[in-house]
Design a protein around this motif. Structure first.
Motif, PDB file in Angstrom:
ATOM      1  N   GLN A 240       0.927  -1.236   0.011  1.00 44.87           N
ATOM      2  CA  GLN A 240      -0.080  -0.121  -0.030  1.00 44.87           C
ATOM      3  C   GLN A 240       0.873   1.138   0.079  1.00 44.87           C
ATOM      4  O   GLN A 240       2.095   1.315   0.483  1.00 44.87           O
ATOM      5  CB  GLN A 240      -0.876   0.194   1.234  1.00 44.87           C
ATOM      6  CG  GLN A 240      -0.054   0.037   2.374  1.00 44.87           C
ATOM      7  CD  GLN A 240      -1.073  -0.375   3.765  1.00 44.87           C
ATOM      8  OE1 GLN A 240      -0.570  -0.808   4.978  1.00 44.87           O
ATOM      9  NE2 GLN A 240      -2.453   0.313   3.674  1.00 44.87           N
ATOM     10  N   HIS A 241       0.184   2.347  -0.547  1.00 42.26           N
ATOM     11  CA  HIS A 241       1.118   3.743  -0.477  1.00 42.26           C
ATOM     12  C   HIS A 241       1.212   4.155   0.909  1.00 42.26           C
ATOM     13  O   HIS A 241       0.166   4.096   1.901  1.00 42.26           O
ATOM     14  CB  HIS A 241       0.339   4.803  -1.424  1.00 42.26           C
ATOM     15  CG  HIS A 241       1.357   5.895  -1.601  1.00 42.26           C
ATOM     16  ND1 HIS A 241       1.268   6.857  -0.571  1.00 42.26           N
ATOM     17  CD2 HIS A 241       2.232   6.034  -2.524  1.00 42.26           C
ATOM     18  CE1 HIS A 241       2.259   7.916  -1.278  1.00 42.26           C
ATOM     19  NE2 HIS A 241       2.648   7.451  -2.300  1.00 42.26           N
ATOM     20  N   VAL A 242       2.134   4.721   1.189  1.00 40.23           N
ATOM     21  CA  VAL A 242       2.379   5.198   2.608  1.00 40.23           C
ATOM     22  C   VAL A 242       1.275   6.028   3.236  1.00 40.23           C
ATOM     23  O   VAL A 242       1.076   6.129   4.468  1.00 40.23           O
ATOM     24  CB  VAL A 242       3.836   5.831   2.883  1.00 40.23           C
ATOM     25  CG1 VAL A 242       3.890   7.001   1.950  1.00 40.23           C
ATOM     26  CG2 VAL A 242       4.154   6.187   4.226  1.00 40.23           C
ATOM     27  N   LEU A 243       0.866   6.793   2.434  1.00 42.25           N
ATOM     28  CA  LEU A 243      -0.439   7.741   2.743  1.00 42.25           C
ATOM     29  C   LEU A 243      -1.661   7.049   3.414  1.00 42.25           C
ATOM     30  O   LEU A 243      -2.499   7.394   3.957  1.00 42.25           O
ATOM     31  CB  LEU A 243      -0.641   8.685   1.693  1.00 42.25           C
ATOM     32  CG  LEU A 243       0.224   9.633   1.052  1.00 42.25           C
ATOM     33  CD1 LEU A 243      -0.345  10.635  -0.005  1.00 42.25           C
ATOM     34  CD2 LEU A 243       0.566  10.793   2.349  1.00 42.25           C
ATOM     35  N   GLU A 244      -1.615   5.678   2.750  1.00 36.90           N
ATOM     36  CA  GLU A 244      -2.828   4.897   3.158  1.00 36.90           C
ATOM     37  C   GLU A 244      -2.984   4.444   4.834  1.00 36.90           C
ATOM     38  O   GLU A 244      -4.021   5.245   5.396  1.00 36.90           O
ATOM     39  CB  GLU A 244      -3.212   3.460   2.455  1.00 36.90           C
ATOM     40  CG  GLU A 244      -3.114   3.615   0.787  1.00 36.90           C
ATOM     41  CD  GLU A 244      -4.436   4.024   0.463  1.00 36.90           C
ATOM     42  OE1 GLU A 244      -5.418   4.424   1.334  1.00 36.90           O
ATOM     43  OE2 GLU A 244      -4.680   3.789  -0.789  1.00 36.90           O
ATOM     44  N   PRO A 245      -1.967   4.139   5.130  1.00 36.04           N
ATOM     45  CA  PRO A 245      -1.980   3.819   6.712  1.00 36.04           C
ATOM     46  C   PRO A 245      -2.020   5.136   7.447  1.00 36.04           C
ATOM     47  O   PRO A 245      -2.499   5.301   8.560  1.00 36.04           O
ATOM     48  CB  PRO A 245      -0.967   3.012   7.144  1.00 36.04           C
ATOM     49  CG  PRO A 245       0.071   3.274   5.918  1.00 36.04           C
ATOM     50  CD  PRO A 245      -0.742   3.379   4.716  1.00 36.04           C
ATOM     51  N   LEU A 246      -1.252   6.066   7.147  1.00 36.63           N
ATOM     52  CA  LEU A 246      -1.124   7.456   7.599  1.00 36.63           C
ATOM     53  C   LEU A 246      -2.533   8.289   7.805  1.00 36.63           C
ATOM     54  O   LEU A 246      -2.840   8.554   8.719  1.00 36.63           O
ATOM     55  CB  LEU A 246      -0.163   8.474   7.011  1.00 36.63           C
ATOM     56  CG  LEU A 246       1.389   7.954   6.857  1.00 36.63           C
ATOM     57  CD1 LEU A 246       2.216   8.835   6.360  1.00 36.63           C
ATOM     58  CD2 LEU A 246       1.707   7.527   8.040  1.00 36.63           C
ATOM     59  N   ALA A 247      -3.370   7.905   6.834  1.00 42.28           N
ATOM     60  CA  ALA A 247      -4.660   8.550   6.757  1.00 42.28           C
ATOM     61  C   ALA A 247      -5.253   7.942   7.939  1.00 42.28           C
ATOM     62  O   ALA A 247      -6.148   8.543   8.740  1.00 42.28           O
ATOM     63  CB  ALA A 247      -5.266   8.264   5.521  1.00 42.28           C
ATOM     64  N   GLY A 248      -5.309   6.451   7.997  1.00 44.52           N
ATOM     65  CA  GLY A 248      -5.777   5.697   9.403  1.00 44.52           C
ATOM     66  C   GLY A 248      -5.356   6.025  10.532  1.00 44.52           C
ATOM     67  O   GLY A 248      -5.979   6.257  11.471  1.00 44.52           O
ATOM     68  N   TYR A 249      -4.053   6.488  10.843  1.00 41.01           N
ATOM     69  CA  TYR A 249      -3.501   6.894  11.897  1.00 41.01           C
ATOM     70  C   TYR A 249      -4.116   8.265  12.287  1.00 41.01           C
ATOM     71  O   TYR A 249      -4.530   8.423  13.521  1.00 41.01           O
ATOM     72  CB  TYR A 249      -1.815   7.131  11.884  1.00 41.01           C
ATOM     73  CG  TYR A 249      -1.266   5.761  11.299  1.00 41.01           C
ATOM     74  CD1 TYR A 249      -1.832   4.680  11.614  1.00 41.01           C
ATOM     75  CD2 TYR A 249       0.223   5.790  11.020  1.00 41.01           C
ATOM     76  CE1 TYR A 249      -1.146   3.578  11.043  1.00 41.01           C
ATOM     77  CE2 TYR A 249       0.803   5.007  10.586  1.00 41.01           C
ATOM     78  CZ  TYR A 249       0.260   3.688  10.547  1.00 41.01           C
ATOM     79  OH  TYR A 249       1.007   2.528  10.308  1.00 41.01           O
ATOM     80  N   LEU A 250      -4.242   9.107  11.458  1.00 43.98           N
ATOM     81  CA  LEU A 250      -4.503  10.330  11.750  1.00 43.98           C
ATOM     82  C   LEU A 250      -6.285  10.198  12.127  1.00 43.98           C
ATOM     83  O   LEU A 250      -6.408  11.011  12.959  1.00 43.98           O
ATOM     84  CB  LEU A 250      -4.599  11.286  10.532  1.00 43.98           C
ATOM     85  CG  LEU A 250      -3.084  11.686  10.084  1.00 43.98           C
ATOM     86  CD1 LEU A 250      -2.998  12.374   8.667  1.00 43.98           C
ATOM     87  CD2 LEU A 250      -2.588  12.894  11.131  1.00 43.98           C
ATOM     88  N   MET A 251      -7.010   9.557  11.429  1.00 48.45           N
ATOM     89  CA  MET A 251      -8.262   9.437  11.765  1.00 48.45           C
ATOM     90  C   MET A 251      -8.444   8.764  13.104  1.00 48.45           C
ATOM     91  O   MET A 251      -9.182   9.119  13.894  1.00 48.45           O
ATOM     92  CB  MET A 251      -8.954   8.717  10.572  1.00 48.45           C
ATOM     93  CG  MET A 251      -9.292   9.345   9.409  1.00 48.45           C
ATOM     94  SD  MET A 251      -9.531   8.229   7.939  1.00 48.45           S
ATOM     95  CE  MET A 251     -11.372   7.437   8.707  1.00 48.45           C
TER      96      MET A 251
END
Length: 362
Positions: A240-251
């Motif tokens: 997965q692109h790195v932005l995918e899990p980062l979006a989850g961490y932020l949410m």
């Protein structure tokens, strides 16, 4: 790039928020720091100097928009002092020894960083009254991998057949123990702190030059005009692109800060089912896009054990957080290629990262 409709971090929530990130000089931490800066957060980072040359932190000038502090999570006193000075409301713990093979080579360092580093982080939280939400980032490799064909859920047993994997399982156990002993959801009214852990799969993206990672290995081989040597071409990973899990961490951090105990548990952030691909598929796509005739060959050198098949089940994050992948694997690879072409062309990589964050968020 088109995006599937999905929930995203809320800009108004992050504007002016004081955030503390360990590991901000690393690949994942660098992208997270930039995203938070872009949303107007007041970010303090605590990490060792970048581990590679070149590196994302330097090329994208990540330190320009934050308070960047060089320090080691193995130094409990320095970490606690840095956190108390920053007075964060939200903490992301990403500092780690992140590589399986490095774990075999340096097991003591791996456990000291990944296990005791997590202990030190949580002790620093105990000493910092401003903290309200903590996201401890571990890994999909924290699970006791039985080579199942289905994805691992958050309720599956933890384990690890190598120092890196078991150190991540230990970090999960530490997180659970601190949550139960000091930050119990049942006593949230007394302490006001909500702690969750987050597990993601193999991330790719521009600016990763770490050793023993697939995309950096491909780029180095292409640059040297050599075949790409692949250890496990048939191994299947949740790319997965790195932005995918980062979006989850932020949410997840938003929910922890707003609603506390209801979200204080473990969460998986993995790609869609059809994006769990074998290594050879990734190699062939990237060498075709980047390599100008580059090819690959199996690496016959002796190598330590690594898992062959590993997937995450992210149904809980989809159902409760409203998180889901926005870019499929082809889009993720396109973003990697675009980033590295921009690097080769001498473009402003801070702006390139910003554009990709905006494209993902659109």
């Amino acid at each position: 790039m088109s995006a599937v409709s999905a929930a995203l971090p809320v800009l108004t929530f992050w504007r002016g928020r004081r955030v503390f990130i360990t590991g901000h000089t690393g690949f994942k931490g660098g992208w997270l720091s930039l995203w938070l800066q872009r949303m107007g957060a007041e970010v303090t980072g605590y990490a060792l100097p970048p581990a590679t040359t070149p590196n994302l932190f330097t090329l994208a000038r990540i330190g320009e928009g934050m308070d960047s502090r060089i320090g080691d999570v193995r130094d409990a006193v320095a970490l606690a002092d840095a956190m108390r000075t920053a007075r964060p409301e939200i903490v992301f713990h990403l500092a780690a020894q992140p590589l399986v093979r490095a774990g075999y080579q340096a097991p003591v360092e791996t456990y000291a960083t990944n296990v005791m580093g997590t202990v030190h982080l949580l002790e620093a939280v105990r000493q910092t009254p401003s903290v309200r939400a903590v996201v401890i980032v571990t890994s999909d490799k924290c699970y006791d991998n039985r080579e199942w064909l289905w994805g691992y859920r958050e309720i599956e047993p933890l384990g690890g057949a190598d120092p890196y994997s078991s150190s991540k399982a230990c970090a999960e156990l530490v997180t659970g123990a601190y949550r139960n002993a000091y930050f119990s959801p049942e006593r949230y009214a007394e302490h006001g702190v909500a702690i969750a852990s987050a597990r993601a799969g193999n991330v790719i993206g521009g600016g990763d030059w770490a050793a023993d990672r697939l995309v950096p290995d491909i780029l180095r081989a292409i640059s040297a005009g050599e075949p790409v040597r692949i250890r496990h071409p048939d191994a299947i990973r949740p790319w997965q692109h790195v932005l995918e899990p980062l979006a989850g961490y932020l949410m997840l951090a938003e929910r922890l800060a707003e609603s506390g105990p209801a979200w204080a548990e473990a969460w998986n952030f993995g790609p869609a089912e059809d994006d769990a691909r074998p290594v050879r598929w990734i190699v062939e796509r990237l060498t075709q896009a980047l390599g100008g005739g580059a090819n690959w060959q199996p690496d016959a050198a002796p190598r330590p054990h690594e898992a062959h098949y590993l997937k995450l089940d992210s149904a809980k994050a989809r159902a409760r957080l409203g998180w889901r992948p926005r870019w499929n694997l082809t889009q993720a690879l396109d973003a990697v290629v675009a980033w590295h072409r921009a690097h080769a062309a001498g473009e402003d990589l801070r702006q390139v990262c910003g554009r990709q964050i905006d494209d993902y968020s659109a």
